[in-house]
Design an enzyme around this catalytic site. Structure first.
Site, PDB file in Angstrom:
ATOM      1  CG  ASP A  53      -1.791   1.208   1.346  1.00  0.00           C
ATOM      2  OD1 ASP A  53      -1.786   2.030   0.395  1.00  0.00           O
ATOM      3  OD2 ASP A  53      -2.477   1.360   2.374  1.00  0.00           O
ATOM      4  CD  GLU A 131      36.087   8.252   4.023  1.00  0.00           C
ATOM      5  OE1 GLU A 131      36.254   8.934   5.069  1.00  0.00           O
ATOM      6  OE2 GLU A 131      36.769   8.406   2.999  1.00  0.00           O
ATOM      7  CD  GLU A 133      32.860  10.324  11.036  1.00  0.00           C
ATOM      8  OE1 GLU A 133      34.073  10.505  10.830  1.00  0.00           O
ATOM      9  OE2 GLU A 133      32.064  11.245  11.294  1.00  0.00           O
ATOM     10  CD  GLU A 188      36.127   9.341  13.075  1.00  0.00           C
ATOM     11  OE1 GLU A 188      36.437  10.365  13.721  1.00  0.00           O
ATOM     12  OE2 GLU A 188      36.605   9.090  11.954  1.00  0.00           O
ATOM     13  CD  GLU A 195      35.457   6.768   9.071  1.00  0.00           C
ATOM     14  OE1 GLU A 195      36.164   6.518   8.053  1.00  0.00           O
ATOM     15  OE2 GLU A 195      35.470   7.866   9.653  1.00  0.00           O
ATOM     16  CG  HIS A 244      33.963  12.380   4.910  1.00  0.00           C
ATOM     17  ND1 HIS A 244      35.196  12.350   5.518  1.00  0.00           N
ATOM     18  CD2 HIS A 244      33.233  13.304   5.585  1.00  0.00           C
ATOM     19  CE1 HIS A 244      35.218  13.228   6.499  1.00  0.00           C
ATOM     20  NE2 HIS A 244      34.037  13.811   6.572  1.00  0.00           N
ATOM     21  NE  ARG A 315      43.017  14.057   6.358  1.00  0.00           N
ATOM     22  CZ  ARG A 315      42.411  12.953   5.942  1.00  0.00           C
ATOM     23  NH1 ARG A 315      41.111  12.867   5.984  1.00  0.00           N
ATOM     24  NH2 ARG A 315      43.111  11.933   5.496  1.00  0.00           N
ATOM     25  CD  GLU A 332      37.195  12.774   1.853  1.00  0.00           C
ATOM     26  OE1 GLU A 332      37.052  11.933   2.753  1.00  0.00           O
ATOM     27  OE2 GLU A 332      38.164  13.577   1.807  1.00  0.00           O
ATOM     28  NE  ARG A 334      36.874  16.736   4.897  1.00  0.00           N
ATOM     29  CZ  ARG A 334      37.469  15.754   5.555  1.00  0.00           C
ATOM     30  NH1 ARG A 334      37.885  14.663   4.901  1.00  0.00           N
ATOM     31  NH2 ARG A 334      37.668  15.842   6.848  1.00  0.00           N
TER      32      ARG A 334
END
Length: 443
Positions: A53, A131, A133, A188, A195, A244, A315, A332, A334
């Site tokens: 449904d 990745e 977490e 982490e 992670e 990420h 980073r 990547e 983030r």
């Protein structure tokens, strides 16, 4: 050629004594749903005859058009290793279809498939590696989740400081039984935060894997008396949980982002893809960061990106180019967090990147400084914009981005905006404990 045929699945169900099969699908807000059947109904299931449904699923269809059918992807067949060894339980991930045999436009898996077809039309295959977490918290005497943890570990610590290590190990082993290739797992930054990374693959399978991963983590944590949460920021003044996303395009079996002649060893396509992501990231932020709580992670001081910038090694940037080159060259992103719907997130990211390629966009200059330490004036001087700072702002940006809403399709875009605006209004009307402590006595 597919991994499984119909005959393979029928044989495995007999040989493995599988008694129940979960026909799984995902709603537009990223919640995993299922219709459970007994093994006696597997023939009907494989023929796409299992109904559900759709009017009972938020964002799907109205009551007067509620009948929908689940068509399983045979390659997603897997036994759930945490279920009983006698009378086993298996699962099949399904696409949602209308009674007339057409694909349902509100199926998030279908949204990603449409985006992947656009990539294929341009000669590309799209790979994604997430990745994820998450936090493991204690439960109270009634089994309800808390935000308490006896964990005293930090980044990359191990037992006895890491009290969740045994649960994390069990999760990894169960996922490997289901065919995952686990690349790494570790504690982490925050207490109780973990992670687990699994190998990149085609974006559709990667999104399926994320949904399976979340189910495994929550189920095994509960079995061990813990509560697992993918909430982006469950604890104030601590690091939040991200997801990420590493992305790459392949063409004719080669990584289309790699160019050994470039100083950064990135191809013109890679720069255009990066530029497309940067151009549309405000528009898809409501998909990658879908909760009110998501924007409490995207603040300075906790290693989460706040600025729309890119870099090869920095980073603190929203987009980073990890070190590996050749076949491992990737972009990547983030900003996403693990509460997102991975099908919609991957569809939006791919669409944005392809738009950058189609338009031949050039990214702004690379930012090599630590963005976390730059003042608002310094960011403005370099022309670095900020991500939306609330769900409301992100929803307005999504509605204004015709490329992203077109990728979702009119049905999903409208239902998503309506549902999330309702969530924002509900939040706006609440009175928090912080407000009471700040204002009740003073005023």
């Amino acid at each position: 050629m597919g991994k499984y045929t119909r005959e393979d699945i029928l044989r495995l169900i007999r040989e493995e004594d599988i008694q129940f099969i979960r026909m799984q699908f995902t709603d537009i807000f990223g919640q995993l749903k299922n219709v459970a059947i007994t093994a006696s109904q597997i023939g009907r299931a494989l023929d796409g005859e299992i109904m559900m449904d759709g009017s009972s699923i938020e964002g799907f269809v109205r009551v007067e058009e509620s009948d929908q059918y689940l068509r399983p992807d045979l390659d997603t067949f897997a036994v759930l290793p945490w279920r009983p060894q006698y009378g086993k339980v298996a699962r099949l991930i399904c696409d949602v279809y209308n009674p007339d045999g057409t694909s349902f436009v509100g199926d998030p898996r279908g949204v990603l498939k449409r985006a992947l077809r656009q990539a294929e039309d341009m000669g590309f295959t799209f790979n994604a590696g997430p990745e994820l977490e998450f936090f493991l918290f204690q439960t109270d005497e009634d089994g309800r989740p808390t935000t308490r943890t006896s964990d005293e570990a930090g980044y990359f610590d191990l037992g006895p400081l890491d009290h969740g290590e045994s649960t994390r190990r069990e999760i990894c082993l169960c996922l490997e039984e289901m065919g995952f290739e686990i690349e790494a797992s570790h504690h982490e930054v925050a207490a109780g935060q973990h992670e687990i990374d699994f190998k990149y693959t085609g974006a559709l399978r990667s999104a399926d894997n994320i949904m399976t991963f979340k189910l495994a983590v929550k189920t095994l944590a509960q079995k061990n008396g813990l509560h697992a949460t993918f909430m982006p920021k469950p604890v104030a003044n601590a690091a939040g949980s991200g997801m990420h996303v590493n992305m790459s395009l392949f063409r004719d079996g080669e990584n289309a982002f790699y160019d050994p002649a470039d100083p950064r060893q990135l191809s013109p396509l890679a720069y255009q893809f990066i530029a497309g992501l940067l151009d549309h990231v405000p528009g898809f932020c409501a998909l990658t960061n879908p909760l009110v709580n998501s924007y409490k992670r995207l603040v300075p001081g906790y290693e989460a990106p706040c600025c729309v910038a890119w870099s090869t090694g920095n980073r603190s940037a929203l987009i980073r180019i990890p070190t590996p080159r050749g076949r491992g060259t990737r972009v990547e992103l983030r900003s996403p967090d693990p509460s997102c719907n991975p099908y919609l997130t991957f569809a939006a990211c791919l669409t944005a990147g392809l738009d950058g390629i189609r338009r031949g966009l050039t990214p702004p200059p690379e930012i090599t400084e630590n963005l976390y330490e730059m003042s608002p004036a310094a960011l403005a001087a370099q022309g670095v914009p900020l991500l939306p700072n609330s769900l409301e702002a992100a929803l307005n940006a999504l509605e204004a981005d015709g490329t992203v809403t077109a990728a979702l399709g009119p049905h999903v875009a409208a239902q998503y905006l309506t549902g999330k605006r309702r969530e924002w209004e509900e939040y706006r009307s609440q009175v928090s404990q912080w407000e009471l402590e700040k204002y009740l006595v003073t005023y």
